[in-house]
Design a protein around this motif. Sequence first.
Motif, PDB file in Angstrom:
ATOM      1  N   TYR A   2       0.818  -1.197   0.000  1.00 42.72           N
ATOM      2  CA  TYR A   2       0.000   0.000   0.000  1.00 42.72           C
ATOM      3  C   TYR A   2       0.859   1.257   0.000  1.00 42.72           C
ATOM      4  CZ  TYR A   2      -4.079  -2.904   0.954  1.00 42.72           C
ATOM      5  OH  TYR A   2      -5.086  -3.820   0.870  1.00 42.72           O
ATOM      6  N   GLN A   3       1.970   1.217   0.764  1.00 42.60           N
ATOM      7  CA  GLN A   3       2.877   2.358   0.815  1.00 42.60           C
ATOM      8  C   GLN A   3       3.414   2.657  -0.579  1.00 42.60           C
ATOM      9  OE1 GLN A   3       5.630   2.441   4.105  1.00 42.60           O
ATOM     10  NE2 GLN A   3       7.239   3.306   2.853  1.00 42.60           N
ATOM     11  N   HIS A   4       3.729   1.591  -1.313  1.00 39.31           N
ATOM     12  CA  HIS A   4       4.233   1.767  -2.673  1.00 39.31           C
ATOM     13  C   HIS A   4       3.159   2.376  -3.578  1.00 39.31           C
ATOM     14  CE1 HIS A   4       6.337   0.998  -6.421  1.00 39.31           C
ATOM     15  NE2 HIS A   4       5.296   0.320  -6.858  1.00 39.31           N
ATOM     16  N   GLN A   5       1.905   1.969  -3.410  1.00 38.30           N
ATOM     17  CA  GLN A   5       0.836   2.519  -4.231  1.00 38.30           C
ATOM     18  C   GLN A   5       0.663   4.018  -4.000  1.00 38.30           C
ATOM     19  OE1 GLN A   5      -2.187  -0.265  -2.766  1.00 38.30           O
ATOM     20  NE2 GLN A   5      -2.498  -0.981  -4.859  1.00 38.30           N
ATOM     21  N   ILE A   6       0.683   4.434  -2.738  1.00 36.17           N
ATOM     22  CA  ILE A   6       0.536   5.848  -2.425  1.00 36.17           C
ATOM     23  C   ILE A   6       1.700   6.649  -2.976  1.00 36.17           C
ATOM     24  CG2 ILE A   6       0.461   7.536  -0.546  1.00 36.17           C
ATOM     25  CD1 ILE A   6      -2.120   6.126  -0.843  1.00 36.17           C
ATOM     26  N   SER A   7       2.905   6.122  -2.843  1.00 30.73           N
ATOM     27  CA  SER A   7       4.089   6.861  -3.307  1.00 30.73           C
ATOM     28  C   SER A   7       4.109   7.038  -4.817  1.00 30.73           C
ATOM     29  CB  SER A   7       5.373   6.162  -2.836  1.00 30.73           C
ATOM     30  OG  SER A   7       5.489   4.868  -3.414  1.00 30.73           O
ATOM     31  N   ASP A   8       3.331   6.235  -5.528  1.00 29.29           N
ATOM     32  CA  ASP A   8       3.217   6.425  -6.980  1.00 29.29           C
ATOM     33  C   ASP A   8       2.491   7.723  -7.306  1.00 29.29           C
ATOM     34  OD1 ASP A   8       4.527   4.073  -7.501  1.00 29.29           O
ATOM     35  OD2 ASP A   8       2.713   2.894  -7.839  1.00 29.29           O
ATOM     36  N   HIS A   9       1.645   8.180  -6.388  1.00 34.48           N
ATOM     37  CA  HIS A   9       0.888   9.415  -6.601  1.00 34.48           C
ATOM     38  C   HIS A   9       1.523  10.610  -5.897  1.00 34.48           C
ATOM     39  CE1 HIS A   9      -2.517   7.545  -8.653  1.00 34.48           C
ATOM     40  NE2 HIS A   9      -2.502   6.589  -7.753  1.00 34.48           N
ATOM     41  N   LEU A  10       2.097  10.372  -4.715  1.00 37.01           N
ATOM     42  CA  LEU A  10       2.757  11.440  -3.963  1.00 37.01           C
ATOM     43  C   LEU A  10       4.257  11.323  -4.197  1.00 37.01           C
ATOM     44  CD1 LEU A  10       0.719  11.077  -0.636  1.00 37.01           C
ATOM     45  CD2 LEU A  10       0.260  12.622  -2.534  1.00 37.01           C
ATOM     46  N   THR A  11       4.735  11.963  -5.222  1.00 41.44           N
ATOM     47  CA  THR A  11       6.114  11.820  -5.663  1.00 41.44           C
ATOM     48  C   THR A  11       6.944  13.046  -5.277  1.00 41.44           C
ATOM     49  OG1 THR A  11       5.722  12.880  -7.812  1.00 41.44           O
ATOM     50  CG2 THR A  11       5.252  10.518  -7.655  1.00 41.44           C
ATOM     51  N   PRO A  12       8.278  12.937  -5.287  1.00 36.49           N
ATOM     52  CA  PRO A  12       9.108  14.117  -5.033  1.00 36.49           C
ATOM     53  C   PRO A  12       8.813  15.268  -5.991  1.00 36.49           C
ATOM     54  CG  PRO A  12      10.435  12.134  -4.855  1.00 36.49           C
ATOM     55  CD  PRO A  12       9.085  11.702  -5.378  1.00 36.49           C
ATOM     56  N   ALA A  13       8.401  14.955  -7.213  1.00 33.73           N
ATOM     57  CA  ALA A  13       8.066  16.007  -8.171  1.00 33.73           C
ATOM     58  C   ALA A  13       6.723  16.646  -7.846  1.00 33.73           C
ATOM     59  CB  ALA A  13       8.033  15.439  -9.594  1.00 33.73           C
ATOM     60  N   LYS A  14       5.817  15.855  -7.246  1.00 36.69           N
ATOM     61  CA  LYS A  14       4.498  16.354  -6.845  1.00 36.69           C
ATOM     62  C   LYS A  14       4.149  15.791  -5.471  1.00 36.69           C
ATOM     63  CE  LYS A  14       1.980  17.530 -11.065  1.00 36.69           C
ATOM     64  NZ  LYS A  14       0.685  17.362 -11.770  1.00 36.69           N
ATOM     65  N   PRO A  15       4.746  16.351  -4.411  1.00 36.29           N
ATOM     66  CA  PRO A  15       4.515  15.787  -3.080  1.00 36.29           C
ATOM     67  C   PRO A  15       3.079  15.918  -2.585  1.00 36.29           C
ATOM     68  CG  PRO A  15       5.758  17.839  -2.948  1.00 36.29           C
ATOM     69  CD  PRO A  15       5.706  17.462  -4.388  1.00 36.29           C
ATOM     70  N   PHE A  16       2.309  16.817  -3.181  1.00 35.13           N
ATOM     71  CA  PHE A  16       0.911  16.962  -2.796  1.00 35.13           C
ATOM     72  C   PHE A  16      -0.012  16.159  -3.710  1.00 35.13           C
ATOM     73  CE2 PHE A  16       2.907  20.490  -0.700  1.00 35.13           C
ATOM     74  CZ  PHE A  16       2.240  20.570   0.509  1.00 35.13           C
ATOM     75  N   GLY A  17       0.581  15.402  -4.623  1.00 33.83           N
ATOM     76  CA  GLY A  17      -0.199  14.496  -5.446  1.00 33.83           C
ATOM     77  C   GLY A  17      -0.880  15.166  -6.618  1.00 33.83           C
ATOM     78  N   PRO A  18      -1.659  14.386  -7.376  1.00 32.29           N
ATOM     79  CA  PRO A  18      -2.338  14.919  -8.564  1.00 32.29           C
ATOM     80  C   PRO A  18      -3.423  15.913  -8.209  1.00 32.29           C
ATOM     81  CG  PRO A  18      -3.056  12.672  -8.131  1.00 32.29           C
ATOM     82  CD  PRO A  18      -1.926  12.954  -7.182  1.00 32.29           C
ATOM     83  N   GLU A  19      -3.553  16.954  -9.041  1.00 29.14           N
ATOM     84  CA  GLU A  19      -4.604  17.949  -8.828  1.00 29.14           C
ATOM     85  C   GLU A  19      -5.955  17.450  -9.294  1.00 29.14           C
ATOM     86  OE1 GLU A  19      -1.933  18.949 -11.007  1.00 29.14           O
ATOM     87  OE2 GLU A  19      -0.623  19.720  -9.411  1.00 29.14           O
ATOM     88  N   ASP A  20      -5.968  16.453 -10.169  1.00 28.51           N
ATOM     89  CA  ASP A  20      -7.197  15.937 -10.758  1.00 28.51           C
ATOM     90  C   ASP A  20      -7.493  14.557 -10.173  1.00 28.51           C
ATOM     91  OD1 ASP A  20      -9.330  15.150 -12.287  1.00 28.51           O
ATOM     92  OD2 ASP A  20      -8.348  15.447 -14.226  1.00 28.51           O
ATOM     93  N   ALA A  21      -8.586  14.431  -9.436  1.00 26.86           N
ATOM     94  CA  ALA A  21      -8.941  13.162  -8.793  1.00 26.86           C
ATOM     95  C   ALA A  21      -9.214  12.066  -9.819  1.00 26.86           C
ATOM     96  CB  ALA A  21     -10.160  13.356  -7.901  1.00 26.86           C
ATOM     97  N   ALA A  22      -9.600  12.444 -11.028  1.00 18.87           N
ATOM     98  CA  ALA A  22      -9.931  11.446 -12.055  1.00 18.87           C
ATOM     99  C   ALA A  22      -8.713  10.622 -12.460  1.00 18.87           C
ATOM    100  CB  ALA A  22     -10.534  12.133 -13.269  1.00 18.87           C
ATOM    101  N   THR A  23      -7.507  11.127 -12.200  1.00 20.26           N
ATOM    102  CA  THR A  23      -6.292  10.390 -12.574  1.00 20.26           C
ATOM    103  C   THR A  23      -5.925   9.330 -11.545  1.00 20.26           C
ATOM    104  OG1 THR A  23      -4.815  11.981 -11.474  1.00 20.26           O
ATOM    105  CG2 THR A  23      -5.421  12.444 -13.757  1.00 20.26           C
ATOM    106  N   ILE A  24      -6.598   9.331 -10.395  1.00 13.36           N
ATOM    107  CA  ILE A  24      -6.337   8.329  -9.356  1.00 13.36           C
ATOM    108  C   ILE A  24      -7.292   7.164  -9.583  1.00 13.36           C
ATOM    109  CG2 ILE A  24      -6.190   7.885  -6.886  1.00 13.36           C
ATOM    110  CD1 ILE A  24      -5.986  10.929  -6.475  1.00 13.36           C
TER     111      ILE A  24
END
Length: 530
Positions: A2-24
């Motif tokens: 699960y930690q790995h799944q979350i880190s795919d979205h919360l990355t060093p390039a985008k620590p706050f994650g995707p702005e668009d919920a549809a991409t999750i």
Amino acid sequence: MYQHQISDHLTPAKPFGPEDAATIVDPFCKRMLFQTQNRIFKNMSQHPTLIVGRKGSGKTAFLQNAMQDESAYKYVYEINTTGPLASVIRTILRIAPQETYVETIAELWSIAFWLTGAWRLDRVAKHDLSSEAHHATKSYLDLVTPPYCASPADLIEYYFSLFSTAGEPRSIEGLPDRIWATDVGGYTLKEVRRHIIDSLASRGLRALLLVDSLDDFQMGREYAEAAIKGLLKSLGKFAAGNPVYEVRFCLPAEIFPLFREMSSNPAKDFANKVSLYWHASELLCLAAQRLSLFYKTHCDYDGFCRHNIEHLDINNRKDAAILFNEIFGTTIENCLGQTEDTISYIMRHTQLLPRHLLLILNSICHVNIEMGGSHRKIEPDAIRRGIMKVEETICYEIFAAYRSIYPRGQQVCESCIPELPLSFDFGHLQKVFNYRGKKALESEEFEHFTRMLFRMGVIGKVNPDAETERYIQGEFEYSADHSLSFSSSDTLCLHPVFSYTFSAHVGKDYPSKPVLPVGSDFNSADARSF
């Protein structure tokens, strides 16, 4: 895992994650990144038929959260593009001419909803239907489903073609009754509906149809008005009469006034809606949740987490502020050389939309890394530069969201804002309209000019009683569930994101404090009415 799944979205390039919920896409990640500690989520317990919100307000996230709530709904079906919806509208309009009674079209929508529900249940819920309900549903659908059926739109278009002939409007008014009562495979649609209701009710199960959304549907076309009127009336009736099957639509707040004008009975049609209006404290908690998850899912920050985060309740606005102040600093010098609270500085450059805040915070972190910093501490210059980097993007996203009703919004701002200071009187705005605005708007209507700027959140109304040593407080229409009223004696102000992007007058000839939009101070009282 699960930690790995979350880190795919919360990355060093985008620590706050995707702005668009549809991409999750992953259900676990959707659940982990969804913030429930806000008044909007609490209002979702009312099972609204309509979710009304601006682009970037989280409509999709709230709509899709119902898919995670197995305690409320066993079956959730989603139509997540405007293509199928537009196809349904075209189909209904082809068999129902413009002069058809709205009640008739509303009943056609109800038929479309039930047909979609039966089709979905037959595909995925056979074991939860009684043998009689399953037999009735399958017998009926086998004779009305086209062989190429890939979506509800295909089914509905084919189905209505079986019961109507184009060019025979004289028979339209009785069409819904004929559809409900026609025997197909030994059952009528009314009987199929009754079997489904009885079967699900006896097992304590409920189903939900989600439609996201009408954002991109062109509402300006007159031929669609009858279908939309019928849709709104159908939704109002559908919610009241179906204990086991609900339909939930997303409507864009940018053009919600048009829907209200189209409605034949607004009090009934919109009685069961939730509007998405955020307060800075809720947005702060949302961002703090994502930032804490970023730290927790990246091993480089293990020690940092233990020291700075693990003891905090990031769902509490005070603890969320502690986290932000630790990372972003408590105060910052703005572009006018004045000191202000860092959180308020960031928030006032949004229109209180999650997308705006996440876009800004990701930009700030990216600039900070480019400057040689880390995600443990953000430099003030990175905050200023990160905001400037995305302000234009925010403005043009707002123009795009309103383009169907205000196609000249961008041209008006480009022409008129350079002639405006941060705050100004009504007469000054009228002068700017006379020698700049008319040409840019391609209209002589000052009322249309001001209504457009208010509705898009470009200008607001100054609250003289709330002015502080640091800020002018501005009331903006995007933070209220109603149109903002104003008079010729009011002092007006520019929203910060537009004043910078389009070079408003700032300097010694136009002294002014920064504008703090209502709701942008996370410590302020929550004055929203739901």
